[in-house]
Write a protein that holds these residues in place. Sequence first.
Motif, PDB file in Angstrom:
ATOM      1  N   GLN A  73       0.829  -1.217   0.000  1.00 52.85           N
ATOM      2  CA  GLN A  73       0.000   0.000   0.000  1.00 52.85           C
ATOM      3  C   GLN A  73       0.859   1.261   0.000  1.00 52.85           C
ATOM      4  N   GLN A  74       2.038   1.179   0.559  1.00 49.89           N
ATOM      5  CA  GLN A  74       2.920   2.348   0.628  1.00 49.89           C
ATOM      6  C   GLN A  74       3.621   2.623  -0.703  1.00 49.89           C
ATOM      7  N   TRP A  75       3.644   1.659  -1.607  1.00 50.12           N
ATOM      8  CA  TRP A  75       4.391   1.801  -2.859  1.00 50.12           C
ATOM      9  C   TRP A  75       3.775   2.818  -3.810  1.00 50.12           C
ATOM     10  N   THR A  76       2.564   3.261  -3.526  1.00 52.30           N
ATOM     11  CA  THR A  76       1.933   4.263  -4.387  1.00 52.30           C
ATOM     12  C   THR A  76       2.053   5.674  -3.818  1.00 52.30           C
ATOM     13  N   GLU A  77       2.654   5.805  -2.658  1.00 52.20           N
ATOM     14  CA  GLU A  77       2.806   7.128  -2.050  1.00 52.20           C
ATOM     15  C   GLU A  77       3.709   8.001  -2.914  1.00 52.20           C
ATOM     16  N   PRO A  78       3.433   9.306  -2.972  1.00 51.49           N
ATOM     17  CA  PRO A  78       4.153  10.189  -3.896  1.00 51.49           C
ATOM     18  C   PRO A  78       5.670  10.252  -3.684  1.00 51.49           C
ATOM     19  N   ASP A  79       6.135  10.117  -2.457  1.00 58.52           N
ATOM     20  CA  ASP A  79       7.568  10.255  -2.181  1.00 58.52           C
ATOM     21  C   ASP A  79       8.302   8.926  -2.094  1.00 58.52           C
ATOM     22  N   ILE A  80       7.669   7.833  -2.461  1.00 59.84           N
ATOM     23  CA  ILE A  80       8.275   6.517  -2.246  1.00 59.84           C
ATOM     24  C   ILE A  80       9.566   6.341  -3.039  1.00 59.84           C
ATOM     25  N   VAL A  81       9.626   6.828  -4.258  1.00 59.15           N
ATOM     26  CA  VAL A  81      10.846   6.680  -5.066  1.00 59.15           C
ATOM     27  C   VAL A  81      11.972   7.514  -4.466  1.00 59.15           C
ATOM     28  N   THR A  82      11.661   8.701  -3.993  1.00 55.80           N
ATOM     29  CA  THR A  82      12.666   9.546  -3.345  1.00 55.80           C
ATOM     30  C   THR A  82      13.198   8.866  -2.088  1.00 55.80           C
ATOM     31  N   GLU A  83      12.310   8.255  -1.310  1.00 57.15           N
ATOM     32  CA  GLU A  83      12.723   7.528  -0.109  1.00 57.15           C
ATOM     33  C   GLU A  83      13.608   6.342  -0.469  1.00 57.15           C
ATOM     34  N   PHE A  84      13.230   5.648  -1.546  1.00 50.08           N
ATOM     35  CA  PHE A  84      14.029   4.507  -2.004  1.00 50.08           C
ATOM     36  C   PHE A  84      15.436   4.967  -2.384  1.00 50.08           C
ATOM     37  N   GLU A  85      15.515   5.996  -3.201  1.00 47.37           N
ATOM     38  CA  GLU A  85      16.828   6.482  -3.656  1.00 47.37           C
ATOM     39  C   GLU A  85      17.679   6.953  -2.480  1.00 47.37           C
ATOM     40  N   ALA A  86      17.070   7.597  -1.499  1.00 46.20           N
ATOM     41  CA  ALA A  86      17.814   8.071  -0.330  1.00 46.20           C
ATOM     42  C   ALA A  86      18.383   6.891   0.461  1.00 46.20           C
ATOM     43  N   LEU A  87      17.584   5.850   0.637  1.00 50.46           N
ATOM     44  CA  LEU A  87      18.064   4.677   1.369  1.00 50.46           C
ATOM     45  C   LEU A  87      19.191   3.981   0.607  1.00 50.46           C
ATOM     46  N   VAL A  88      19.035   3.828  -0.687  1.00 42.71           N
ATOM     47  CA  VAL A  88      20.085   3.178  -1.485  1.00 42.71           C
ATOM     48  C   VAL A  88      21.382   3.981  -1.399  1.00 42.71           C
ATOM     49  N   GLU A  89      21.277   5.293  -1.481  1.00 41.61           N
ATOM     50  CA  GLU A  89      22.484   6.133  -1.381  1.00 41.61           C
ATOM     51  C   GLU A  89      23.158   5.944  -0.021  1.00 41.61           C
ATOM     52  N   LEU A  90      22.374   5.893   1.036  1.00 44.10           N
ATOM     53  CA  LEU A  90      22.926   5.672   2.378  1.00 44.10           C
ATOM     54  C   LEU A  90      23.626   4.316   2.456  1.00 44.10           C
ATOM     55  N   LEU A  91      22.985   3.288   1.920  1.00 41.49           N
ATOM     56  CA  LEU A  91      23.581   1.953   1.931  1.00 41.49           C
ATOM     57  C   LEU A  91      24.895   1.929   1.142  1.00 41.49           C
ATOM     58  N   MET A  92      24.902   2.579  -0.010  1.00 40.94           N
ATOM     59  CA  MET A  92      26.114   2.597  -0.839  1.00 40.94           C
ATOM     60  C   MET A  92      27.259   3.292  -0.096  1.00 40.94           C
ATOM     61  N   ARG A  93      26.971   4.379   0.574  1.00 39.26           N
ATOM     62  CA  ARG A  93      28.023   5.068   1.339  1.00 39.26           C
ATOM     63  C   ARG A  93      28.557   4.152   2.451  1.00 39.26           C
ATOM     64  N   GLY A  94      27.650   3.427   3.081  1.00 42.98           N
ATOM     65  CA  GLY A  94      28.083   2.506   4.138  1.00 42.98           C
ATOM     66  C   GLY A  94      28.954   1.386   3.608  1.00 42.98           C
ATOM     67  N   LEU A  95      28.648   0.880   2.449  1.00 44.21           N
ATOM     68  CA  LEU A  95      29.446  -0.207   1.857  1.00 44.21           C
ATOM     69  C   LEU A  95      30.838   0.262   1.452  1.00 44.21           C
ATOM     70  N   ARG A  96      30.952   1.534   1.121  1.00 47.82           N
ATOM     71  CA  ARG A  96      32.236   2.072   0.659  1.00 47.82           C
ATOM     72  C   ARG A  96      33.059   2.675   1.797  1.00 47.82           C
ATOM     73  N   ALA A  97      32.466   2.772   2.976  1.00 49.57           N
ATOM     74  CA  ALA A  97      33.165   3.445   4.093  1.00 49.57           C
ATOM     75  C   ALA A  97      34.424   2.690   4.488  1.00 49.57           C
TER      76      ALA A  97
END
Length: 195
Positions: free
Chosen positions: A171-195
């Motif tokens: 149900q949350q996948w249709t929320e307007p900011d869901i893609v922005t939230e996804f991209e923000a989380l992926v960016e955070l994860l990528m920074r953690g993997l490269r730390a």
Amino acid sequence: MAPTETLTAERILEATEEVLRRHGPAKATVVDVARALGVSHGSVYRHFRTKAALREAVTKRWLDRTSDALTGLVTETDRDPGARLRDWLRTLFEAKRRKAGDDPELFATYKVLTDENGAMVNAHLDELTGQLTRIIEDGVTDGTFTVTDPPTTARAIFDATQLFHNPAHAQQWTEPDIVTEFEALVELLMRGLRA
């Protein structure tokens, strides 16, 4: 079904999906599937010994579609592991969103079927985290990622991204900011993997 057409397991699974879409998991029967194919229910039982076996096969087919869509990203070892990981997570999210949005009746049915087939779902989750592990291992090997335990890291990434692939959050996948939230989380994860 035309009388000359061969009855195969694949044709039965296709018809079963349609019957499940039309009737839902509570009302769909093997007789309904046979009727949709123009054969006797005994013909269906020759391919799938029980109704439960048929439902398991349909569930596996559905789960395998997701795994198969991701496999190519795992094997593209000539690409940067960071780009592959981003693409893998994005592909998983988009596949789940598409399934939920394009065919909500069938998606709801599969939620019921996956609840019935916990062992199969666990095997699917193991396969997905195995795919993530291989991408992370490639990243460790080429110096893209600095982690010491790729399997544990893969599981942590999978768990951290639950909002974007677990059907419980559909149900949350249709929320307007869901893609922005996804991209923000992926960016955070990528920074953690490269730390």
